[in-house]
Design an enzyme around this catalytic site. Sequence first.
Site, PDB file in Angstrom:
ATOM      1  N   ASP A 142       0.841  -1.102   0.112  1.00  0.00           N
ATOM      2  CA  ASP A 142      -0.055   0.034   0.037  1.00  0.00           C
ATOM      3  C   ASP A 142       0.935   1.142   0.066  1.00  0.00           C
ATOM      4  O   ASP A 142       0.392   2.310  -0.075  1.00  0.00           O
ATOM      5  CB  ASP A 142      -1.086   0.113   1.042  1.00  0.00           C
ATOM      6  CG  ASP A 142      -0.247  -0.092   2.543  1.00  0.00           C
ATOM      7  OD1 ASP A 142       1.119  -0.041   2.506  1.00  0.00           O
ATOM      8  OD2 ASP A 142      -0.806   0.037   3.485  1.00  0.00           O
ATOM      9  N   GLU A 176       3.381   2.075   2.197  1.00  0.00           N
ATOM     10  CA  GLU A 176       3.900   2.397   3.643  1.00  0.00           C
ATOM     11  C   GLU A 176       5.339   2.115   3.670  1.00  0.00           C
ATOM     12  O   GLU A 176       5.708   1.044   3.132  1.00  0.00           O
ATOM     13  CB  GLU A 176       3.058   1.654   4.677  1.00  0.00           C
ATOM     14  CG  GLU A 176       1.697   2.522   4.905  1.00  0.00           C
ATOM     15  CD  GLU A 176       0.764   1.760   6.053  1.00  0.00           C
ATOM     16  OE1 GLU A 176       1.562   1.079   6.563  1.00  0.00           O
ATOM     17  OE2 GLU A 176      -0.336   2.237   6.157  1.00  0.00           O
ATOM     18  N   HIS A 206      17.340  27.911   1.299  1.00  0.00           N
ATOM     19  CA  HIS A 206      16.911  28.843   0.389  1.00  0.00           C
ATOM     20  C   HIS A 206      16.744  30.183   0.985  1.00  0.00           C
ATOM     21  O   HIS A 206      16.740  31.448   0.220  1.00  0.00           O
ATOM     22  CB  HIS A 206      15.555  28.388  -0.197  1.00  0.00           C
ATOM     23  CG  HIS A 206      15.058  29.225  -1.317  1.00  0.00           C
ATOM     24  ND1 HIS A 206      15.472  29.290  -2.489  1.00  0.00           N
ATOM     25  CD2 HIS A 206      13.925  30.001  -1.180  1.00  0.00           C
ATOM     26  CE1 HIS A 206      14.708  30.199  -3.353  1.00  0.00           C
ATOM     27  NE2 HIS A 206      13.672  30.479  -2.767  1.00  0.00           N
ATOM     28  N   ASP A 231      18.037  37.145  -9.380  1.00  0.00           N
ATOM     29  CA  ASP A 231      16.857  37.768  -8.647  1.00  0.00           C
ATOM     30  C   ASP A 231      17.285  38.723  -7.592  1.00  0.00           C
ATOM     31  O   ASP A 231      18.776  38.423  -6.786  1.00  0.00           O
ATOM     32  CB  ASP A 231      15.856  36.654  -8.070  1.00  0.00           C
ATOM     33  CG  ASP A 231      16.150  35.474  -7.384  1.00  0.00           C
ATOM     34  OD1 ASP A 231      17.001  35.809  -6.576  1.00  0.00           O
ATOM     35  OD2 ASP A 231      15.583  34.467  -7.503  1.00  0.00           O
ATOM     36  N   LYS A 260      13.156  40.347 -11.412  1.00  0.00           N
ATOM     37  CA  LYS A 260      12.181  39.516 -12.086  1.00  0.00           C
ATOM     38  C   LYS A 260      10.981  39.500 -11.484  1.00  0.00           C
ATOM     39  O   LYS A 260      10.777  39.916 -10.274  1.00  0.00           O
ATOM     40  CB  LYS A 260      12.701  38.165 -12.144  1.00  0.00           C
ATOM     41  CG  LYS A 260      12.713  37.454 -11.054  1.00  0.00           C
ATOM     42  CD  LYS A 260      13.148  35.972 -11.045  1.00  0.00           C
ATOM     43  CE  LYS A 260      12.995  35.278  -9.985  1.00  0.00           C
ATOM     44  NZ  LYS A 260      13.593  33.785 -10.107  1.00  0.00           N
ATOM     45  N   ASP A 268      23.540  31.102  -8.105  1.00  0.00           N
ATOM     46  CA  ASP A 268      22.075  30.699  -7.574  1.00  0.00           C
ATOM     47  C   ASP A 268      22.172  29.558  -6.536  1.00  0.00           C
ATOM     48  O   ASP A 268      23.206  28.737  -6.571  1.00  0.00           O
ATOM     49  CB  ASP A 268      21.120  30.649  -8.585  1.00  0.00           C
ATOM     50  CG  ASP A 268      19.739  31.097  -8.026  1.00  0.00           C
ATOM     51  OD1 ASP A 268      19.412  31.241  -6.835  1.00  0.00           O
ATOM     52  OD2 ASP A 268      18.749  30.995  -9.028  1.00  0.00           O
ATOM     53  N   THR A 272      14.434  30.322 -14.827  1.00  0.00           N
ATOM     54  CA  THR A 272      14.830  31.432 -14.150  1.00  0.00           C
ATOM     55  C   THR A 272      16.209  31.758 -15.006  1.00  0.00           C
ATOM     56  O   THR A 272      16.715  32.804 -15.363  1.00  0.00           O
ATOM     57  CB  THR A 272      15.108  31.169 -12.527  1.00  0.00           C
ATOM     58  OG1 THR A 272      13.780  31.295 -11.992  1.00  0.00           O
ATOM     59  CG2 THR A 272      16.192  32.570 -11.938  1.00  0.00           C
TER      60      THR A 272
END
Length: 301
Positions: A37, A39, A130, A169, A192, A218, A226
């Site tokens: 299933d 799990e 991040h 960015d 951006k 980045d 991006t």
Amino acid sequence: MSGLVIIPGSAHAGLAADIGPLVGAPVVPVQVDRFPDGELSVRLLEAVRGRAAVIVQPTGPPVDTHLVELLALADACRRAAADRVIAVTPYFGYARGDRRHGRREPIMASLAARLIEAAGVTHLIALDLHAPQIEGFFHIPVDDLSPFGVLLEAVRPSLPDDVVVVSPDLGRLALATRVADELHTDAAVVHKRRLSGAESRPLQVIGDVRDRGCLIVDDMITTGGTIAGCVDALLRAGARAEILVAATHGLFASGAEDRLRLPAIRGVWVTDTLPHAGVGMPRTVVPIAPLIAEAVRRLGP
């Protein structure tokens, strides 16, 4: 460091195997099974009682599967009487969910942090989170390592003399500035507007890139959108078609390879926080096991 044992998760068993010898610690075999299933079942095949268990398990795609496996391994170590449970999550999934953008949304990074603590993790080691505020979601010590020292060593021989370090960015501008200072050069940023989780629109380049080569830095490459938009903006601003890309995490989702096969991109560098980064596209993968091993050694036996 005889008090340490390395617990390899299935997300990146190769990285665990690399870290073990560097810290002089055995790698404990782990049995991971799935019931019909779906799990999860995990079992440590050697004792960890009284030892510091270092679980190596980035929570990259499939994020939910690897996060639950990390929780299961941590709980298994705790119940097996490990002295400490240290989670090494070089890539921390749900890191982009560090805030709400609407009133009826979760903060997934905070939820993931609470789950990891509840499972028994007493210390977390990550690379290039991040957002800095993610550390504040934890009530345990967090080491957020920067890989850009080792990345720069790998990229430096390919850099043009007049390179400009570019952030794709505003969120990565501080990183671009630090890298530019290290290289004794200038930094620029591409402003951006994000349209969705998979699409953004570059608006303008802030900084002088005319007739110069560029190094885009980045924290991650996911769809490549991006980076491709950033390259387009740089070329329209007069940059030379001599652009290098360095990022910590190479997720390279479907379609990223095509977006990054641009004549102006002369090279892509990523670390091996995730296994087989960028299969199918030219790139250089920089090992980060020595960096993580040094952080683990500093925790003591």
